[in-house]
Design an enzyme around this catalytic site. Structure first.
Site: not given
Ligand code: NCD
Ligand code: ZN
Ligand code: ZN
Length: 399
Positions: A59, A279, A61
């Site tokens: 992510h 992630d 952002r």
């Molecule tokens: C992720 C995010 O902050 O975008 N957060 C997380 O806790 N993994 C979203 C996600 O991957 O579900």
């Molecule tokens: Zn994620």
């Molecule tokens: Zn997720």
């Protein structure tokens, strides 16, 4: 300019061998052999030469929450962590759910030092946009998480599964966020079962995001057209750590960190997993203190895995495959993920003996914290080449 990578142990066709790599002017690997000469060369003595790693789940952002991360800082974090390609999730404050936003994000992502592949996002009614954008992959949220992208209606979920091209993966967030562990596990398994049954019914590709239990891995592996990823924080942290980090702040992530018992079971089933995904979900320190869920992971994941190899918990070949070629296979990336003539000159060189200590303030990610603060890890990315261009040399950015 051609570039030769000499004296290292290269990961080639499932094993490490002592060979050299030559990358041509076109940024592609032109030769793998001995005594190769390039306009420039890199000495990889005592180092491991890997295909540029691919992270299927980050992510970064941008656009929308560039106080947390952007394509510049996120791209640097990716390179420092050994990733030459990352796949960016659509749950931005401005979600990637229309063709216009998808094209805009691809443009913005060009400033990243790594390659960014953009996952398109499913909403309850964006079928026309999916068709117009024609993306190589799509993300579908069955559970609540950062962003507002959840789809709960089963018929709508099925419609996406039926309409999206069958050979392109739909990445599914099946995890439930109920604060009660028994409830969120039960709901996560229900969602997973439903999504996998649909994948089977429509004989379509599905990629299960952030499995945090052995059971999810088993469930996914029972369906031929499904692949599954595990994020290192579920392997190296448990609810005990969540408590000490702050269960509602720094220790908060979706899915939540599991019990010690679950963590041990996850290691038992790990071998069957297809991909390691970071992630990477950065949030500012202020947002973490206000209960945002997510951990940064780009700069710690490979080192955590290499350190585990050093300790004998897993195996280097297994790890490298799950961070390169198996990710490429899961997402139909034909031009990367392996070292081979004609493929992209994306190379990650690691020192398996280099020990370092994680310190959030020293990371490239804009969020400047890590749930692994203070850990000593053995194994680190030292040099990265992308498309034949030297981006990172002996721990220093070249641009
Ligand atoms: C992720 C995010 O902050 O975008 N957060 C997380 O806790 N993994 C979203 C996600 O991957 O579900
Ligand atoms: Zn994620
Ligand atoms: Zn997720």
């Amino acid at each position: 300019m051609s570039l030769a990578i000499k004296n290292g142990a290269i990961f080639f066709q499932g094993r490490f061998i002592h060979k050299e790599i030559l990358i041509g002017d076109d940024g592609r690997i032109s030769k793998i052999g001995n005594s190769l000469v390039g306009d420039e060369s890199i000495d990889a003595s005592n180092l491991l030469v890997l295909p540029g790693l691919i992270d299927p789940h980050v992510h970064l952002r941008e656009p929308g929450a560039t106080e947390k991360e952007d394509f510049n800082t996120g791209g640097r974090a990716a390179i420092a962590g050994g990733f030459t390609t990352v796949m960016d999730m659509p749950n931005n404050t401005i979600p990637t759910t229309t063709k216009a936003r998808y094209e805009e994000k691809k443009q913005l992502a060009k400033k990243a030092l790594c390659d960014v592949i953009v996952h398109f996002g499913a909403t309850p009614d964006n079928f026309d946009e999916v068709k117009k954008a024609d993306p190589p992959s799509m993300k579908l949220y069955m559970g609540i998480t950062t962003g507002h992208m959840v789809i709960t209606d089963k018929a709508t979920i099925e419609k996406h599964f039926a309409l999206f091209p069958k050979d392109r993966p739909i990445v599914v967030h099946a995890a439930d966020n109920d604060p009660n562990e028994t409830k969120n596990l039960a709901a996560t398994y229900d969602n997973t079962e439903f999504a996998l049954a649909l994948a089977k019914k429509h004989s379509r590709r599905l990629h299960l995001a952030h499995a945090s239990t052995g059971k999810e891995i088993t469930m996914a592996k029972a369906v031929k057209s499904a692949t599954v990823e595990v994020a290192p924080h579920y392997l190296f942290l448990s609810s005990k750590d969540a408590e000490s980090l702050g269960a509602t702040t720094y220790g908060k992530v979706y899915p939540p960190l599991r019990s010690e018992q679950q963590r041990i079971v996850l290691w038992k089933y790990l071998e069957q997993a297809d991909c390691i995904a970071t992630d990477h979900a950065p949030h500012t320190i202020e947002d973490k203190e206000n209960s945002a869920a997510g951990f940064p992971g780009l700069e710690t994941s490979l080192s955590l895995m290499l350190d585990a190899c050093d300790k004998g918990f897993t195996d280097k070949i297994w790890v490298v495959e799950r961070m390169s070629e198996r990710v490429a296979d899961a997402f139909n990336l034909k031009d990367r993920g392996r070292l081979g003539v004609g493929l992209r000159g994306d190379i990650t060189i690691v020192d398996p003996k280099l020990t370092w200590k994680v310190s959030g303030s020293g990371l490239e990610t804009k969020c400047k914290w890590s749930p692994f603060e203070g850990r000593e890890l053995k194994g680190k990315t030292v040099t990265v080449v992308k498309g034949g261009e030297l981006i990172y040399l002996e721990g220093e950015f070249q641009k």
